[in-house]
Design an enzyme around this catalytic site. Structure first.
Site, PDB file in Angstrom:
ATOM      1  N   VAL A  92      16.944 -14.955 -76.019  1.00  0.00           N
ATOM      2  CA  VAL A  92      15.621 -14.341 -76.123  1.00  0.00           C
ATOM      3  C   VAL A  92      14.963 -14.255 -74.752  1.00  0.00           C
ATOM      4  CG1 VAL A  92      13.307 -14.622 -77.088  1.00  0.00           C
ATOM      5  CG2 VAL A  92      15.313 -14.994 -78.525  1.00  0.00           C
ATOM      6  N   ALA A  93      15.187 -15.257 -73.908  1.00  0.00           N
ATOM      7  CA  ALA A  93      14.602 -15.240 -72.563  1.00  0.00           C
ATOM      8  C   ALA A  93      15.110 -14.072 -71.742  1.00  0.00           C
ATOM      9  CB  ALA A  93      14.910 -16.556 -71.857  1.00  0.00           C
ATOM     10  N   GLU A 132      11.775  -7.993 -74.861  1.00  0.00           N
ATOM     11  CA  GLU A 132      11.426  -7.372 -76.139  1.00  0.00           C
ATOM     12  C   GLU A 132      10.349  -6.300 -76.016  1.00  0.00           C
ATOM     13  OE1 GLU A 132      13.463 -11.076 -76.917  1.00  0.00           O
ATOM     14  OE2 GLU A 132      11.698 -10.613 -75.695  1.00  0.00           O
ATOM     15  N   ASP A 180      13.103  32.054 -63.632  1.00  0.00           N
ATOM     16  CA  ASP A 180      13.074  33.462 -63.990  1.00  0.00           C
ATOM     17  C   ASP A 180      12.009  34.152 -63.136  1.00  0.00           C
ATOM     18  OD1 ASP A 180      13.697  35.763 -65.409  1.00  0.00           O
ATOM     19  OD2 ASP A 180      12.239  35.343 -66.982  1.00  0.00           O
ATOM     20  N   ASP A 201      11.021  32.821 -70.114  1.00  0.00           N
ATOM     21  CA  ASP A 201      10.111  33.173 -71.193  1.00  0.00           C
ATOM     22  C   ASP A 201      10.762  34.030 -72.270  1.00  0.00           C
ATOM     23  OD1 ASP A 201      10.463  35.435 -69.696  1.00  0.00           O
ATOM     24  OD2 ASP A 201       8.347  35.969 -69.562  1.00  0.00           O
ATOM     25  N   ASN A 210      11.491 -13.030 -66.726  1.00  0.00           N
ATOM     26  CA  ASN A 210      12.679 -13.494 -67.451  1.00  0.00           C
ATOM     27  C   ASN A 210      13.395 -14.587 -66.672  1.00  0.00           C
ATOM     28  OD1 ASN A 210      12.027 -11.534 -69.271  1.00  0.00           O
ATOM     29  ND2 ASN A 210      14.088 -10.670 -69.418  1.00  0.00           N
ATOM     30  N   GLU A 270      11.654 -17.718 -67.208  1.00  0.00           N
ATOM     31  CA  GLU A 270      11.957 -18.299 -68.521  1.00  0.00           C
ATOM     32  C   GLU A 270      13.357 -18.914 -68.563  1.00  0.00           C
ATOM     33  OE1 GLU A 270       9.250 -15.017 -70.989  1.00  0.00           O
ATOM     34  OE2 GLU A 270      11.435 -14.820 -70.860  1.00  0.00           O
ATOM     35  N   ASP A 319       2.693  -9.786 -72.000  1.00  0.00           N
ATOM     36  CA  ASP A 319       3.285  -8.921 -70.979  1.00  0.00           C
ATOM     37  C   ASP A 319       3.130  -7.427 -71.244  1.00  0.00           C
ATOM     38  OD1 ASP A 319       4.038 -10.784 -69.216  1.00  0.00           O
ATOM     39  OD2 ASP A 319       6.172 -10.759 -69.672  1.00  0.00           O
TER      40      ASP A 319
END
Length: 936
Positions: free
Chosen positions: A309-310, A314, A356, A657, A723, A726, A756
């Site tokens: 998870v660290a 997410e 064009d 166009d 991260n 963590e 965050d």
């Protein structure tokens, strides 16, 4: 091209008898009388029974609807993105952790549900943005006229266009839209606007005479579905309907063209794979390390879960989606509607714009800009069909403009509510009417004073049109046409209100002026007049012995803002290549006016010459960095050029166009369609629509796209650096022999989703930097995680990790409790993990300030210049305080109250991080100054 052997009869035969009568030649090569038999019809048209039989056998004259997946499949596809899969796995692991916990913690369950909510939000945003992006077939269908006039059973009827079949005889006149591909069998001075098919701006004449075989779109005796009749009348026989038409061929090219993934899509997918692989590998490794050390299975698994998870950000998918949506809204305020979020970023990496001409660089409105009379050139101001502007010294030019206007069949239509002036009929004649109005002439009054009593329409052989008028002084003829052809029929010239003989010297002077105007890219017409003795002289009498009045030069004017936009693109290192169906001389003249061409020797390549090049030769042509114009090109040519650029790893934006542009628009990295003047199919095939039809909006969109990419890198540094903060404490605890995690998976999710996301979004809303358009576009191969970005992540993340590790182990060791005696309910442990979580949140507040700029000091940029960022940072700190002090949240996160001293220490860690980053930026600025123009 359909041949007689391609034509099936109502009874199911293959038409071979008709083919034999036609000697096996294509429809275009047959005489009008044989066309009827070759298509198994007659001048009286089909019978109702025969038409019904063909309709049942071969189907209606409409394009097949595009096959779209069911809505639930489109929504489900949003969950197959790799980052969505990573988040789903993280949610599943969190659910599993909840199931394995003893006792179970309802907070873990709540956060698992929250992750699913993030996935659902991302999916909803993507689905809403892309739901209507694939409706090209319906738009093509909308361009086909709904009714047409058809001979059935020798009776003229108005029928729905979808009921047309092979062999139907249709009648066409000015203002009609063509409902199917038809072979003309009678033509009376008919001209057709093929812009929607070929991109050519000028109306082209058509004839019923047989022709040799060649490219079908060059057949002068054929008209095609989706085009418009500008002038004249005709009778034609349908030889192709529905998907068999040239319009249908473009539809199939468009439907077959795959959507190209943007560079950011590739990089995000690559990043997701690496992050997911790293998270799983590191988690599995630590699970394998801790399990033999005597830790329980569930405990070791929960520990590994925390590591995984660290490492998974997410909040990144939501941050990325909403940040791109901010770019979409900014572009919408500047008249650029983006239908796919990731296209915003792709604009910033554009290296080539294939544009064009008609309607994109120009206004698609012919405008008289010069009138030459009596040896003097008179400028005409104003653009378009609105009669606003003036003629310099109008008195001498009124005679030539009066004559040209009387010798015209177009009609100038005032705007309806909220609309624009437009022309009914030939656009060139419309331009003459507007110029006459600017010279002070009242068209209705002039027609009343000199009513038309005869006409000899324009044809492509003599290149003239003449009309006969009656007036108070008798009858007179008005003639306009190509200067050289008209001059040959003149014997006198009006020279400053005096009619004198037209000498060879004066003829040479007129042709010199004509050549000079033509070199400027102007379309030049001449006007002449003569007195007549009666109302009905023959054409030769009307068009001989003329008095030459003057020359009129006109053009389809460039949009005034285009030159500046092209200059901005060049300054940003973006190559601009004109790709048009128009004539090379016209294309080059417009390209010079808007700044695409500045050198004397641009490379001008026609579609016919492109056919002679193999892929290697085409790659060599495009590899040159010189000025390039591609003219007289087909939809296949445009797609081939786009593909060739992409082979060279260019990021290609294509503007257009018309329906003829749709395949290239869809195949390009960025398809840019015109919103006001563009066709529905072009708008649907593109991922961006310019609501104001202004090429200048492209340069603005590129600037915003580049800033979006810069901002994405800023919040990537912001998100991934924590991260490290963590992960490192978890690794440090493992190697130090501490039995518990310094930060739990629940706390990590709270940081990722609670503290965050809002600051990252605020970073995504940073305005473009001043010099964003002064650098070349980044390479398609440049990675989001470049060495510089990774170095910055490691630098900032390392400082955070060192700080939180220090406060964690300082608090644990200060408690005096042996490592083995710590439990999750220990007060010292709860205080320590609260310090780690709060340390990361506080340091991220200072980190957000630090990453706003890459080299400039944040103090110079202004600490208060992004108030949303400050508000988001304070919200995160406030949420952390709630987690620390509120008992219900303490139970969920296993936290404890922090003291004022704790907050002061954590604030000091944040200041250290900001100071270190400011020192790094100062060193980079010093090195750049020392290197005198080094990396900026």
């Amino acid at each position: 091209m359909t041949t007689p052997t391609d034509v099936l009869t109502p009874d199911g035969s293959d038409g071979k008898a008709a083919a034999a009568d036609a000697d096996g030649l294509a429809i275009r090569t047959l005489s009008p009388t044989i066309v009827y038999s070759a298509l198994d019809t007659s001048p009286r048209g089909l019978t109702t029974a025969a038409a019904d039989a063909r309709l049942r056998q071969f189907g209606s004259n409409e394009l097949p609807r595009a096959a779209h997946p069911a809505m639930w499949r489109q929504l489900a596809a949003q969950f197959t993105d790799l980052f969505a899969v990573v988040l789903l796995i993280a949610s599943a692991i969190t659910f599993l952790a909840y199931a394995l916990q003893e006792p179970r913690d309802v907070g873990t369950l709540q956060l698992a549900v929250a992750i699913l909510g993030v996935v659902a939000l991302n999916a909803s945003i993507g689905f809403a943005q892309e739901y209507s992006a694939e409706r090209t077939a319906e738009s093509l269908q909308a361009m086909v006229p709904h009714t047409c006039r058809v001979l059935r059973d020798a009776v003229l009827r108005e029928l729905p266009a979808r009921e047309l079949v092979h062999g139907d005889v249709v009648l066409l006149e000015a203002g009609d839209a063509v409902s199917a591909d038809c072979r003309l069998v009678e033509a009376h001075d008919i001209t057709v606007n093929n812009a929607a098919i070929t991109g050519e701006s000028d109306a082209v004449g058509r004839s019923h005479e047989p022709e040799r075989q060649g490219p079908v779109l060059e057949a002068r005796n054929c008209v095609f579905m989706g085009t418009d009749v500008v002038a004249g009348t005709a009778k034609a026989v349908v030889f192709a309907t529905g998907r068999s038409t040239e319009f249908g061929r473009i539809f199939q090219l468009t439907a077959a063209a795959p959507r190209q993934k943007t560079p950011l899509q590739h990089q995000v997918a690559s990043m997701a794979r690496r992050v997911a692989g790293t998270a799983l590998a590191v988690g599995a490794l630590l699970f394998a390390v801790r399990l033999p050390a005597g830790q329980g299975l569930v405990s070791a698994f929960v520990f590994a879960l925390g590591v995984m998870v660290a490492l998974v950000p997410e909040g990144l998918p939501a941050t990325l989606s909403v940040s791109l949506a901010i770019g979409v809204r900014r572009m919408a305020r500047r008249h650029a509607l983006v239908k796919q979020l990731l296209a915003v970023e792709a604009l910033g990496s554009t290296t080539v714009v294939c544009t064009d001409k008609t309607g994109t660089l120009t206004q698609a409105e012919m405008t008289v800009v010069q009138v030459w009379v009596g040896g003097v050139m008179h400028a005409v101001s104003g653009v378009g069909y609105e009669p606003a502007g003036e003629v310099a010294d109008p008195e001498p030019v009124r005679a030539v403009l009066r004559t040209a206007a009387l010798c015209s069949n177009a009609r100038l239509v005032p705007p309806s509510e909220g609309g624009r002036w437009h022309v009914l009929g030939d656009t060139t004649e419309g331009a003459l009417l507007v110029a006459a109005a600017k010279a002070g002439l009242d068209g209705v009054a002039e027609e009343g004073a000199a009513p038309r009593v005869g006409e000899h329409p324009f044809d492509s052989v003599r290149k003239l049109m003449s009309t006969v008028h009656s007036g108070a002084d008798g009858y007179h003829a008005c003639v306009k046409g190509a200067p050289q052809e008209l001059l040959e029929r003149c014997t006198a010239i009006d020279r400053q209100s005096e009619v004198i003989a037209l000498t060879d010297a004066l003829r040479a002077e007129v042709m010199d002026v004509n050549d000079e105007l033509a070199k400027q890219g102007l379309r030049v017409l001449a006007a002449a007049r003569r007195e007549l003795s009666g109302p009905h002289p023959d054409r030769e009498c009307v068009e001989s012995g003329l008095t030459f009045l003057g020359l009129v030069g006109m053009l389809d004017p460039p949009r005034p803002e285009v030159r500046e936009a092209v200059t901005a693109c060049h300054r940003a290192g973006i190559r601009v290549v004109m790709v048009t169906g128009d004539h090379p001389l016209t294309a080059e003249a417009v390209a010079r006016r808007v700044g695409i061409v500045q050198r004397a020797d641009p490379t001008v390549m026609t579609g016919a010459r492109l056919n002679e090049l193999d892929d290697d030769a085409l790659d060599e042509l495009l590899a040159g960095q010189g000025e390039l114009l591609l003219c007289r090109v087909s939809p296949e040519h445009k797609m081939r050029v786009v593909t060739a650029f992409q082979r060279r790893h260019e990021v290609v934006a294509v503007t257009g166009d018309g329906a003829n542009d749709a395949p290239a628009l869809k195949h390009a990295d960025i398809g840019v369609a015109m919103g006001a003047s563009g066709t529905d199919v072009a708008r649907e095939a593109a991922v961006m629509v310019l609501l104001d039809d202004s090429f200048a909006s492209i340069a603005t969109a590129v600037r915003l796209g580049r800033s979006v990419y810069q901002n994405i890198r800023k919040f990537l540094v912001y998100l991934f650096s924590h991260n490290i903060g963590e992960l490192v404490p978890i690794l440090a605890a493992t190697f130090a022999g501490f039995p518990l995690v310094p930060i739990s998976a629940v706390q990590i999710l709270a940081i990722d989703l609670g503290s965050d996301v809002l600051p990252a979004l605020a970073l995504g809303a940073e305005p473009p930097e001043d010099d964003v358009m002064d650098h070349p576009p980044r390479s398609r191969d440049e990675r989001l995680f470049s060495p510089a970005v990774m170095g910055r992540i490691l630098f900032l993340g390392g400082i955070q990790a060192a700080g939180v590790c220090a406060v964690f182990f300082w608090h644990i060791n200060a408690s005096g409790i042996p490592y083995a005696d710590f439990t999750e309910d220990s007060v010292a442990y709860r205080e320590a993990i609260t310090l780690v979580q709060a340390g990361i949140v506080v340091s991220q507040f200072f980190n957000a300030l630090a990453v706003r700029t890459e080299r400039e000091s944040v103090f110079r940029a202004g600490l208060l210049s992004n108030l949303w960022l400050l508000a988001a940072g304070f919200f995160g700190i406030g949420l952390m305080a709630a987690i620390s002090y509120l008992p219900p949240l303490q139970e969920v996160f296993n936290t404890a109250p922090l003291t004022v001293t704790d907050w002061a220490v954590l604030g000091g860690l944040g200041v250290v991080l900001l100071a270190a980053e400011e020192a790094r930026k100062a060193w980079l600025r010093h090195r750049a100054a020392r290197d005198n123009g080094g990396e900026r």
